[in-house]
Design a protein around this motif. Structure first.
Motif, PDB file in Angstrom:
ATOM      1  N   SER A 123      -3.774 -45.554  33.580  1.00 53.20           N
ATOM      2  CA  SER A 123      -3.643 -46.727  34.449  1.00 53.20           C
ATOM      3  C   SER A 123      -2.316 -47.446  34.241  1.00 53.20           C
ATOM      4  N   CYS A 124      -1.758 -47.337  33.036  1.00 49.93           N
ATOM      5  CA  CYS A 124      -0.458 -47.962  32.747  1.00 49.93           C
ATOM      6  C   CYS A 124       0.705 -47.006  32.999  1.00 49.93           C
ATOM      7  N   ALA A 125       0.399 -45.847  33.555  1.00 47.56           N
ATOM      8  CA  ALA A 125       1.413 -44.875  33.965  1.00 47.56           C
ATOM      9  C   ALA A 125       2.181 -44.246  32.807  1.00 47.56           C
ATOM     10  N   PHE A 126       1.574 -44.214  31.631  1.00 41.85           N
ATOM     11  CA  PHE A 126       2.181 -43.488  30.525  1.00 41.85           C
ATOM     12  C   PHE A 126       2.010 -41.981  30.727  1.00 41.85           C
ATOM     13  N   VAL A 127       0.862 -41.598  31.296  1.00 43.02           N
ATOM     14  CA  VAL A 127       0.571 -40.183  31.557  1.00 43.02           C
ATOM     15  C   VAL A 127      -0.048 -40.068  32.945  1.00 43.02           C
ATOM     16  N   GLU A 128      -0.104 -38.839  33.448  1.00 45.25           N
ATOM     17  CA  GLU A 128      -0.617 -38.638  34.800  1.00 45.25           C
ATOM     18  C   GLU A 128      -2.122 -38.411  34.851  1.00 45.25           C
ATOM     19  N   ASP A 129      -2.686 -37.759  33.817  1.00 45.05           N
ATOM     20  CA  ASP A 129      -4.112 -37.441  33.856  1.00 45.05           C
ATOM     21  C   ASP A 129      -4.634 -37.291  32.433  1.00 45.05           C
ATOM     22  N   SER A 130      -5.915 -36.932  32.309  1.00 38.26           N
ATOM     23  CA  SER A 130      -6.560 -36.849  31.002  1.00 38.26           C
ATOM     24  C   SER A 130      -5.954 -35.750  30.136  1.00 38.26           C
ATOM     25  N   ASP A 131      -5.592 -34.629  30.730  1.00 40.62           N
ATOM     26  CA  ASP A 131      -4.968 -33.557  29.953  1.00 40.62           C
ATOM     27  C   ASP A 131      -3.645 -34.015  29.351  1.00 40.62           C
ATOM     28  N   ALA A 132      -2.876 -34.730  30.137  1.00 42.37           N
ATOM     29  CA  ALA A 132      -1.593 -35.244  29.648  1.00 42.37           C
ATOM     30  C   ALA A 132      -1.811 -36.293  28.553  1.00 42.37           C
ATOM     31  N   ALA A 133      -2.905 -37.057  28.667  1.00 41.04           N
ATOM     32  CA  ALA A 133      -3.214 -38.064  27.654  1.00 41.04           C
ATOM     33  C   ALA A 133      -3.518 -37.400  26.308  1.00 41.04           C
ATOM     34  N   LEU A 134      -4.262 -36.301  26.340  1.00 39.26           N
ATOM     35  CA  LEU A 134      -4.579 -35.596  25.099  1.00 39.26           C
ATOM     36  C   LEU A 134      -3.343 -34.914  24.516  1.00 39.26           C
ATOM     37  N   THR A 135      -2.476 -34.410  25.384  1.00 41.74           N
ATOM     38  CA  THR A 135      -1.220 -33.833  24.915  1.00 41.74           C
ATOM     39  C   THR A 135      -0.364 -34.903  24.242  1.00 41.74           C
ATOM     40  N   PHE A 136      -0.320 -36.078  24.863  1.00 39.99           N
ATOM     41  CA  PHE A 136       0.404 -37.219  24.296  1.00 39.99           C
ATOM     42  C   PHE A 136      -0.161 -37.568  22.920  1.00 39.99           C
ATOM     43  N   LEU A 137      -1.496 -37.608  22.800  1.00 37.26           N
ATOM     44  CA  LEU A 137      -2.126 -37.957  21.529  1.00 37.26           C
ATOM     45  C   LEU A 137      -1.820 -36.912  20.457  1.00 37.26           C
ATOM     46  N   ARG A 138      -1.781 -35.654  20.818  1.00 35.00           N
ATOM     47  CA  ARG A 138      -1.452 -34.624  19.829  1.00 35.00           C
ATOM     48  C   ARG A 138      -0.028 -34.809  19.296  1.00 35.00           C
ATOM     49  N   LYS A 139       0.883 -35.240  20.156  1.00 36.88           N
ATOM     50  CA  LYS A 139       2.245 -35.494  19.704  1.00 36.88           C
ATOM     51  C   LYS A 139       2.281 -36.681  18.744  1.00 36.88           C
ATOM     52  N   VAL A 140       1.461 -37.686  19.040  1.00 30.69           N
ATOM     53  CA  VAL A 140       1.352 -38.829  18.133  1.00 30.69           C
ATOM     54  C   VAL A 140       0.814 -38.370  16.776  1.00 30.69           C
ATOM     55  N   LEU A 141      -0.217 -37.542  16.811  1.00 25.34           N
ATOM     56  CA  LEU A 141      -0.807 -37.029  15.575  1.00 25.34           C
ATOM     57  C   LEU A 141       0.186 -36.167  14.795  1.00 25.34           C
ATOM     58  N   GLU A 142       0.985 -35.405  15.509  1.00 28.42           N
ATOM     59  CA  GLU A 142       2.004 -34.585  14.850  1.00 28.42           C
ATOM     60  C   GLU A 142       2.985 -35.467  14.090  1.00 28.42           C
ATOM     61  N   ASP A 143       3.422 -36.550  14.724  1.00 25.99           N
ATOM     62  CA  ASP A 143       4.337 -37.492  14.070  1.00 25.99           C
ATOM     63  C   ASP A 143       3.661 -38.147  12.866  1.00 25.99           C
ATOM     64  N   TYR A 144       2.425 -38.581  13.072  1.00 24.38           N
ATOM     65  CA  TYR A 144       1.669 -39.269  12.018  1.00 24.38           C
ATOM     66  C   TYR A 144       1.478 -38.372  10.799  1.00 24.38           C
ATOM     67  N   LEU A 145       1.031 -37.139  11.010  1.00 25.46           N
ATOM     68  CA  LEU A 145       0.788 -36.227   9.892  1.00 25.46           C
ATOM     69  C   LEU A 145       2.084 -35.879   9.162  1.00 25.46           C
ATOM     70  N   ALA A 146       3.165 -35.768   9.905  1.00 31.52           N
ATOM     71  CA  ALA A 146       4.458 -35.507   9.267  1.00 31.52           C
ATOM     72  C   ALA A 146       4.848 -36.666   8.350  1.00 31.52           C
ATOM     73  N   ASP A 147       4.547 -37.890   8.781  1.00 30.77           N
ATOM     74  CA  ASP A 147       4.887 -39.069   7.978  1.00 30.77           C
ATOM     75  C   ASP A 147       4.037 -39.159   6.713  1.00 30.77           C
ATOM     76  N   VAL A 148       2.704 -39.094   6.878  1.00 31.49           N
ATOM     77  CA  VAL A 148       1.830 -39.348   5.721  1.00 31.49           C
ATOM     78  C   VAL A 148       1.776 -38.175   4.746  1.00 31.49           C
ATOM     79  N   CYS A 149       2.128 -36.976   5.203  1.00 28.21           N
ATOM     80  CA  CYS A 149       2.104 -35.799   4.325  1.00 28.21           C
ATOM     81  C   CYS A 149       3.481 -35.439   3.786  1.00 28.21           C
ATOM     82  N   ALA A 150       4.465 -36.260   4.088  1.00 25.66           N
ATOM     83  CA  ALA A 150       5.827 -35.990   3.615  1.00 25.66           C
ATOM     84  C   ALA A 150       5.917 -36.225   2.109  1.00 25.66           C
ATOM     85  N   PRO A 151       6.731 -35.437   1.401  1.00 27.56           N
ATOM     86  CA  PRO A 151       6.888 -35.667  -0.042  1.00 27.56           C
ATOM     87  C   PRO A 151       7.601 -36.985  -0.287  1.00 27.56           C
TER      88      PRO A 151
END
Length: 217
Positions: free
Chosen positions: A87-115
């Protein structure tokens, strides 16, 4: 809004905020200050409790047990999270929203698991106690002679053993005068904890006023 109190949640929220700000957004989406913080907090909280405990508790120490972003189960993500992004036009549909979230998770895991950073990369230009720009030494926040005991008694994870503070020689000496190595390792293992002591606070006020290199006598 009840915001989870953990460094992992803070890292997740920061990762989400960075991805949101990188997107081209419509004008009515908050883009700065408290409004952006509230908006990001809402989205992060919507998702956080639905993530696997292994993801929410990810650290450098348990990184081998943490799934990759692509392996994280997302079928239970609340529709409110997806609907808000679309609704805020960050993504076009639900599939894109989940893809967006996976990218967020990728960034998050890289941060918290970094040495943790090598101690040499934490060097400052000012003493971390008196704040003077003077020649510095490094103080092992967990003294080296206590490392085996620290690990045996599980006071701290192994990744903390090489944590250092950059102190001028007078402040370094003052720290070792106020507590034994074991007390430093167990109770005073950060600059913040050291500065909570009244004797270190008194020393700090004194040391901050001293000119370096002045010959006395």
């Amino acid at each position: 809004m009840d915001i989870p109190n953990s460094s992992q949640f803070s890292s997740f929220k920061d990762s989400l905020a960075r991805r949101l700000m990188a997107k081209a957004v419509v004008s009515d989406v908050p883009d700065e200050g408290d409004a952006l913080d509230e908006f990001t907090s809402y989205l992060a909280i919507e998702v956080w409790s639905m993530l696997l405990p292994a993801v929410r508790e990810a650290t450098y120490e348990n990184r081998d047990q943490v799934p990759s972003a692509d392996e994280v189960y997302l079928d239970n993500i609340p529709t409110s999270f997806i609907d808000t992004l679309t609704s805020c036009a960050f993504v076009e549909d639900s599939d894109a929203a989940l893809t967006f979230l996976r990218k967020v998770l990728e960034d998050y895991l890289a941060d918290v698991c970094a040495p943790p950073p090598m101690w040499s990369k934490t060097r400052t230009t000012e003493c971390e106690i008196c704040q003077r720009e003077v020649p510095l030494t490094y103080h092992h926040l967990i003294p080296r002679e206590t490392h085996s005991k620290v690990l045996k008694k599980k006071w701290h994870p192994e990744s903390m053993l090489n944590s250092v503070a950059w102190l001028c020689r007078p402040c370094h000496s003052a720290v070792h005068h106020v507590a034994s190595n074991e007390d430093l390792a167990k109770h005073l293992y950060s600059v913040e904890l050291l500065l909570e002591r009244e004797d270190i606070q008194r020393w700090r006020k004194y040391a901050a006023k001293q000119r370096w290199g002045v010959r006395r006598g």
